[in-house]
Design an enzyme around this catalytic site. Structure first.
Site, PDB file in Angstrom:
ATOM      1  N   HIS A   1       0.851  -1.200   0.000  1.00 20.04           N
ATOM      2  CA  HIS A   1       0.000   0.000   0.000  1.00 20.04           C
ATOM      3  C   HIS A   1       0.878   1.237   0.000  1.00 20.04           C
ATOM      4  O   HIS A   1       2.098   1.139   0.111  1.00 20.04           O
ATOM      5  CB  HIS A   1      -0.990  -0.017   1.161  1.00 20.04           C
ATOM      6  CG  HIS A   1      -0.382   0.061   2.536  1.00 20.04           C
ATOM      7  ND1 HIS A   1       0.354  -0.960   3.090  1.00 20.04           N
ATOM      8  CD2 HIS A   1      -0.421   1.040   3.482  1.00 20.04           C
ATOM      9  CE1 HIS A   1       0.739  -0.614   4.305  1.00 20.04           C
ATOM     10  NE2 HIS A   1       0.295   0.602   4.574  1.00 20.04           N
TER      11      HIS A   1
ATOM     12  N   HIS B   1       1.489   3.836   2.004  1.00 19.28           N
ATOM     13  CA  HIS B   1       2.065   4.541   3.160  1.00 19.28           C
ATOM     14  C   HIS B   1       3.598   4.556   3.140  1.00 19.28           C
ATOM     15  O   HIS B   1       4.233   3.567   2.742  1.00 19.28           O
ATOM     16  CB  HIS B   1       1.562   3.919   4.465  1.00 19.28           C
ATOM     17  CG  HIS B   1       0.118   4.233   4.731  1.00 19.28           C
ATOM     18  ND1 HIS B   1      -0.658   3.500   5.591  1.00 19.28           N
ATOM     19  CD2 HIS B   1      -0.686   5.222   4.241  1.00 19.28           C
ATOM     20  CE1 HIS B   1      -1.885   4.007   5.614  1.00 19.28           C
ATOM     21  NE2 HIS B   1      -1.929   5.049   4.806  1.00 19.28           N
TER      22      HIS B   1
ATOM     23  N   ASP C   1       5.938   4.328   5.332  1.00 20.99           N
ATOM     24  CA  ASP C   1       6.758   3.341   6.055  1.00 20.99           C
ATOM     25  C   ASP C   1       6.856   2.014   5.290  1.00 20.99           C
ATOM     26  O   ASP C   1       7.610   1.129   5.686  1.00 20.99           O
ATOM     27  CB  ASP C   1       6.256   3.132   7.488  1.00 20.99           C
ATOM     28  CG  ASP C   1       4.815   2.676   7.570  1.00 20.99           C
ATOM     29  OD1 ASP C   1       3.970   3.206   6.815  1.00 20.99           O
ATOM     30  OD2 ASP C   1       4.520   1.784   8.390  1.00 20.99           O
ATOM     31  N   HIS C   2       6.123   1.895   4.186  1.00 24.50           N
ATOM     32  CA  HIS C   2       6.183   0.688   3.348  1.00 24.50           C
ATOM     33  C   HIS C   2       6.806   0.971   1.977  1.00 24.50           C
ATOM     34  O   HIS C   2       7.191   0.045   1.275  1.00 24.50           O
ATOM     35  CB  HIS C   2       4.783   0.102   3.164  1.00 24.50           C
ATOM     36  CG  HIS C   2       4.145  -0.268   4.475  1.00 24.50           C
ATOM     37  ND1 HIS C   2       4.013  -1.561   4.908  1.00 24.50           N
ATOM     38  CD2 HIS C   2       3.659   0.517   5.474  1.00 24.50           C
ATOM     39  CE1 HIS C   2       3.463  -1.563   6.113  1.00 24.50           C
ATOM     40  NE2 HIS C   2       3.238  -0.315   6.478  1.00 24.50           N
TER      41      HIS C   2
ATOM     42  N   HIS D   1      -7.565  -0.465   4.823  1.00 25.48           N
ATOM     43  CA  HIS D   1      -6.465   0.320   5.407  1.00 25.48           C
ATOM     44  C   HIS D   1      -6.128   1.446   4.441  1.00 25.48           C
ATOM     45  O   HIS D   1      -5.998   2.607   4.841  1.00 25.48           O
ATOM     46  CB  HIS D   1      -5.274  -0.589   5.658  1.00 25.48           C
ATOM     47  CG  HIS D   1      -4.100   0.089   6.297  1.00 25.48           C
ATOM     48  ND1 HIS D   1      -4.078   0.450   7.625  1.00 25.48           N
ATOM     49  CD2 HIS D   1      -2.918   0.489   5.784  1.00 25.48           C
ATOM     50  CE1 HIS D   1      -2.919   1.034   7.901  1.00 25.48           C
ATOM     51  NE2 HIS D   1      -2.192   1.072   6.800  1.00 25.48           N
TER      52      HIS D   1
ATOM     53  N   ASP E   1      -0.389  -4.007   6.148  1.00 24.31           N
ATOM     54  CA  ASP E   1      -1.053  -3.464   7.338  1.00 24.31           C
ATOM     55  C   ASP E   1      -2.519  -3.877   7.414  1.00 24.31           C
ATOM     56  O   ASP E   1      -3.348  -3.177   7.994  1.00 24.31           O
ATOM     57  CB  ASP E   1      -0.963  -1.927   7.341  1.00 24.31           C
ATOM     58  CG  ASP E   1       0.420  -1.443   7.734  1.00 24.31           C
ATOM     59  OD1 ASP E   1       1.301  -2.282   8.008  1.00 24.31           O
ATOM     60  OD2 ASP E   1       0.626  -0.216   7.755  1.00 24.31           O
TER      61      ASP E   1
ATOM     62  N   HIS F   1       4.232  -4.998  10.361  1.00 21.95           N
ATOM     63  CA  HIS F   1       4.757  -4.372  11.586  1.00 21.95           C
ATOM     64  C   HIS F   1       4.915  -5.406  12.685  1.00 21.95           C
ATOM     65  O   HIS F   1       4.158  -6.368  12.760  1.00 21.95           O
ATOM     66  CB  HIS F   1       3.791  -3.296  12.117  1.00 21.95           C
ATOM     67  CG  HIS F   1       3.746  -2.055  11.301  1.00 21.95           C
ATOM     68  ND1 HIS F   1       4.515  -0.953  11.578  1.00 21.95           N
ATOM     69  CD2 HIS F   1       3.015  -1.735  10.205  1.00 21.95           C
ATOM     70  CE1 HIS F   1       4.252  -0.004  10.692  1.00 21.95           C
ATOM     71  NE2 HIS F   1       3.339  -0.458   9.838  1.00 21.95           N
TER      72      HIS F   1
HETATM   73 FE    FE Z   1       2.508   0.623   8.193  1.00 21.55          FE
HETATM   74 ZN    ZN Z   2       0.001   1.544   6.509  1.00 19.94          ZN
END
Ligand code: FE
Ligand code: ZN
Length: 255
Positions: A56, A58, A60-61, A116, A133, A171
């Site tokens: 996805h 975001h 952090d990915h 998400h 996530d 995570h």
């Molecule tokens: Fe995340």
């Molecule tokens: Zn995420």
């Protein structure tokens, strides 16, 4: 399968993954929030990166994708079409549900799980499932761009996979999630045991991926929405209401 799967820690609690095909010395990465750890792992084994798979949009990915693409220009970025507009990246593969990606002769299947984010996907390679996530160890991701009803559909879809499926989440939240699971379902001995074991694993600095669907079916309350003890504790009478009640316990807000 000639693939090897390695988990890499990025940022504080993210997992990025490296898939390695030993025969061709090629590699794919899933959710490289940071490029550094991925490049280091690739260089150590002298691997050529061919795919950058993103569950996805975001940061952090996806944060390492651009740098990886500079170092390995042949690498194809893959992202669901509904998440593309959030990023500057130009994915070579704009995914939709059911799409197959060929990585060194191995098929990677795309499972669209909108909630998400609109374009969140899981990647499935035989009995290995990368859930980003959407599904965590003993938990479930936030409903940032979707409804509880959509997440319920996603969870039901994941539940129907073979129990031996290995789950690689985005995570490391295992201990916190099990503490919430224990609060929601205090009589569940399997949750208590897993909480104890995961505290030990955390103290030892061990990675807690992959889990298996079988373990999640016993200890992840989001996959036990019709469990009698859980619904008695939460005073709910249908799966959607149970999902919403759990979300409030985990995230302290209504979805
Ligand atoms: Fe995340
Ligand atoms: Zn995420």
């Amino acid at each position: 399968m000639t693939l090897a799967i390695t988990a890499l820690r990025v940022f504080n609690d993210n997992y990025a993954y490296l898939l390695t095909d030993r025969e061709t010395q090629s590699a794919a990465t899933i959710d490289p929030g940071q490029a550094g750890p991925v490049i280091k792992a690739l260089e150590k084994k002298n691997l050529e990166l061919t795919h950058i798979l993103l569950t996805h949009h975001h940061y952090d990915h996806t944060g390492g994708a651009e740098e990886l693409k500079k170092v390995y220009p042949a690498a194809k970025i893959a992202l669901h079409k509904d998440d593309v507009s959030h990023l500057e990246l130009k994915p070579a593969l704009k995914l939709k549900d059911g799409d197959s990606i060929d990585f060194a002769g191995t098929t990677i299947k795309t499972i669209h799980l909108p909630c998400h984010t609109r374009g969140h996907v899981a990647f499935r390679i035989e009995d290995h499932l990368f859930t980003g996530d959407t599904l965590f160890n003993a938990g479930c991701g936030k409903f940032f761009e979707g409804t509880a009803a959509e997440m319920l559909t996603n969870l039901q879809q994941l539940k129907s996979l073979p129990p031996a499926t290995r789950i690689y989440c985005g995570h490391e939240y295992t201990v916190e999630n099990l503490a919430y699971a224990h609060r929601a379902d205090p009589d569940n001995r399997k949750v208590q045991n897993r909480l104890q074991n995961s505290r030990k694993a955390q103290a030892a600095g061990n990675f807690m991926v992959p889990s298996t669907l079988a373990v999640e079916l016993q200890t992840n309350p989001f996959l036990r929405l019709d469990d009698k003890n859980l619904t008695r504790q939460l005073k709910t009478d249908n799966q959607l209401a149970t999902l919403i009640a759990l979300y409030k316990i985990y995230y302290n807000v209504s979805p």
